[in-house]
Design a protein around this motif. Structure first.
Motif, short mmCIF file in Angstrom:
data_model
loop_
_atom_site.label_atom_id
_atom_site.label_comp_id
_atom_site.label_asym_id
_atom_site.label_seq_id
_atom_site.Cartn_x
_atom_site.Cartn_y
_atom_site.Cartn_z
N MET A 1 2.33 -8.17 20.48
CA MET A 1 1.22 -7.94 19.60
C MET A 1 1.37 -6.64 18.82
SD MET A 1 -2.27 -9.18 21.29
CE MET A 1 -2.04 -9.83 22.92
N GLY A 2 2.07 -5.68 19.35
CA GLY A 2 2.22 -4.40 18.71
C GLY A 2 3.06 -4.43 17.45
N PHE A 3 3.81 -5.50 17.24
CA PHE A 3 4.71 -5.57 16.10
C PHE A 3 4.10 -6.32 14.92
CE2 PHE A 3 7.52 -4.93 19.72
CZ PHE A 3 8.22 -3.83 19.28
N GLU A 4 2.87 -6.78 15.01
CA GLU A 4 2.27 -7.53 13.92
C GLU A 4 2.20 -6.71 12.64
OE1 GLU A 4 -1.45 -9.13 15.11
OE2 GLU A 4 -0.58 -10.18 16.82
N ARG A 5 1.80 -5.46 12.75
CA ARG A 5 1.69 -4.60 11.58
C ARG A 5 3.06 -4.39 10.95
NH1 ARG A 5 2.00 1.03 10.58
NH2 ARG A 5 0.77 1.61 8.76
N THR A 6 4.06 -4.12 11.76
CA THR A 6 5.42 -3.92 11.26
C THR A 6 5.94 -5.20 10.60
OG1 THR A 6 5.79 -2.38 13.07
CG2 THR A 6 7.72 -3.13 11.88
N ASP A 7 5.62 -6.35 11.16
CA ASP A 7 6.05 -7.61 10.57
C ASP A 7 5.40 -7.83 9.20
OD1 ASP A 7 7.58 -8.09 12.80
OD2 ASP A 7 6.12 -9.44 13.74
N ARG A 8 4.11 -7.51 9.09
CA ARG A 8 3.43 -7.65 7.80
C ARG A 8 4.02 -6.71 6.76
NH1 ARG A 8 -1.67 -7.38 10.81
NH2 ARG A 8 -1.69 -5.25 10.05
N ILE A 9 4.29 -5.48 7.17
CA ILE A 9 4.89 -4.51 6.25
C ILE A 9 6.28 -4.97 5.83
CG2 ILE A 9 5.79 -2.15 6.07
CD1 ILE A 9 3.42 -1.29 7.85
N SER A 10 7.05 -5.48 6.77
CA SER A 10 8.40 -5.96 6.46
C SER A 10 8.36 -7.08 5.43
CB SER A 10 9.10 -6.45 7.73
OG SER A 10 9.34 -5.39 8.61
N GLU A 11 7.44 -7.99 5.57
CA GLU A 11 7.32 -9.10 4.62
C GLU A 11 6.88 -8.60 3.25
OE1 GLU A 11 7.65 -12.78 2.97
OE2 GLU A 11 8.45 -12.04 4.87
N GLU A 12 5.96 -7.66 3.22
CA GLU A 12 5.51 -7.08 1.95
C GLU A 12 6.66 -6.34 1.27
OE1 GLU A 12 3.06 -6.40 -1.18
OE2 GLU A 12 2.62 -7.64 0.57
N VAL A 13 7.45 -5.61 2.04
CA VAL A 13 8.61 -4.90 1.49
C VAL A 13 9.63 -5.90 0.97
CG1 VAL A 13 10.61 -3.49 2.15
CG2 VAL A 13 8.31 -2.79 2.83
N ARG A 14 9.85 -7.00 1.68
CA ARG A 14 10.80 -8.02 1.22
C ARG A 14 10.38 -8.59 -0.13
NH1 ARG A 14 11.55 -12.98 0.34
NH2 ARG A 14 9.47 -13.59 0.99
N ARG A 15 9.10 -8.92 -0.28
CA ARG A 15 8.61 -9.46 -1.56
C ARG A 15 8.77 -8.43 -2.68
NH1 ARG A 15 3.47 -10.71 0.76
NH2 ARG A 15 3.86 -12.36 2.24
N ALA A 16 8.42 -7.18 -2.40
CA ALA A 16 8.51 -6.13 -3.42
C ALA A 16 9.97 -5.89 -3.82
CB ALA A 16 7.87 -4.85 -2.91
N LEU A 17 10.88 -5.87 -2.85
CA LEU A 17 12.29 -5.67 -3.16
C LEU A 17 12.83 -6.80 -4.02
CD1 LEU A 17 13.70 -4.36 0.24
CD2 LEU A 17 13.47 -3.09 -1.90
N ASP A 18 12.45 -8.02 -3.72
CA ASP A 18 12.89 -9.16 -4.52
C ASP A 18 12.42 -9.00 -5.97
OD1 ASP A 18 12.18 -12.39 -5.25
OD2 ASP A 18 14.15 -11.91 -4.40
N LYS A 19 11.18 -8.62 -6.14
CA LYS A 19 10.62 -8.41 -7.48
C LYS A 19 11.33 -7.28 -8.21
CE LYS A 19 6.31 -7.01 -9.67
NZ LYS A 19 4.96 -6.52 -9.42
N ILE A 20 11.58 -6.18 -7.53
CA ILE A 20 12.23 -5.01 -8.14
C ILE A 20 13.66 -5.33 -8.53
CG2 ILE A 20 13.10 -2.68 -7.66
CD1 ILE A 20 10.56 -2.36 -5.86
N ILE A 21 14.42 -5.94 -7.64
CA ILE A 21 15.83 -6.21 -7.92
C ILE A 21 15.97 -7.23 -9.04
CG2 ILE A 21 17.97 -7.15 -6.97
CD1 ILE A 21 17.10 -5.91 -4.27
N ARG A 22 15.15 -8.26 -9.04
CA ARG A 22 15.23 -9.28 -10.09
C ARG A 22 14.78 -8.75 -11.45
NH1 ARG A 22 16.66 -14.09 -8.05
NH2 ARG A 22 16.19 -14.44 -5.85
N GLY A 23 13.79 -7.86 -11.45
CA GLY A 23 13.23 -7.44 -12.72
C GLY A 23 13.72 -6.12 -13.27
N GLU A 24 14.13 -5.19 -12.42
CA GLU A 24 14.38 -3.84 -12.91
C GLU A 24 15.79 -3.32 -12.70
OE1 GLU A 24 11.29 -1.19 -11.66
OE2 GLU A 24 9.79 -2.78 -11.77
N VAL A 25 16.59 -3.96 -11.87
CA VAL A 25 17.97 -3.51 -11.67
C VAL A 25 18.83 -4.18 -12.74
CG1 VAL A 25 19.94 -3.50 -10.10
CG2 VAL A 25 17.65 -3.15 -9.20
#
Length: 124
Positions: A1-25
């Motif tokens: 249960m302690g990793f739920e926050r980290t999992d949510r952050i990881s997924e949010e970071v994954r989505r943001a990285l995908d958006k950044i790499i596709r659009g700005e690199v």
């Protein structure tokens, strides 16, 4: 249960990285069919291991090198995109799980063709 926050952050970071790499690199080595399959942020939010899957084998090495060279820029943009106390340092790795799964499926299909089928014989 302690990793739920980290999992949510990881997924949010994954989505943001995908958006950044596709659009700005704007590196020509970032091309072909690729996806970010997983981003794993450490519990202290200092590091993020990013798994990238590239389908074209000849583009993998250059793509990974381009992402590592642009890691500082991507990290800065990630800090603007996702509101975190610390913007994690990005560690890019090649993900070959999709390729491995395709290989296993091919081996199983070949084995199925080779093995004799046990069919019940019709009794008349």
């Amino acid at each position: 249960m302690g990793f739920e926050r980290t999992d949510r952050i990881s997924e949010e970071v994954r989505r943001a990285l995908d958006k950044i790499i596709r659009g700005e690199v704007n590196d020509p080595r970032v091309c072909g069919t690729w996806s970010i399959t997983h981003a794993d942020v450490t519990r202290d939010l200092r590091y993020c291991r990013v798994r990238v899957s590239v389908l074209e084998e000849e583009l993998r090495k250059d793509m990974l090198k381009a992402l590592k060279n642009a890691a500082g820029f991507i990290r800065r943009e990630l800090g603007r995109e996702v509101d975190l106390r610390y913007t994690p340092e990005l560690i890019f790795e090649l993900d070959t799980n999709i390729e491995y799964a395709a290989h296993i499926q091919q081996v199983l299909a070949e084995e199925e063709k080779r093995a004799p089928r046990d069919t019940p014989e019709e009794e008349a």
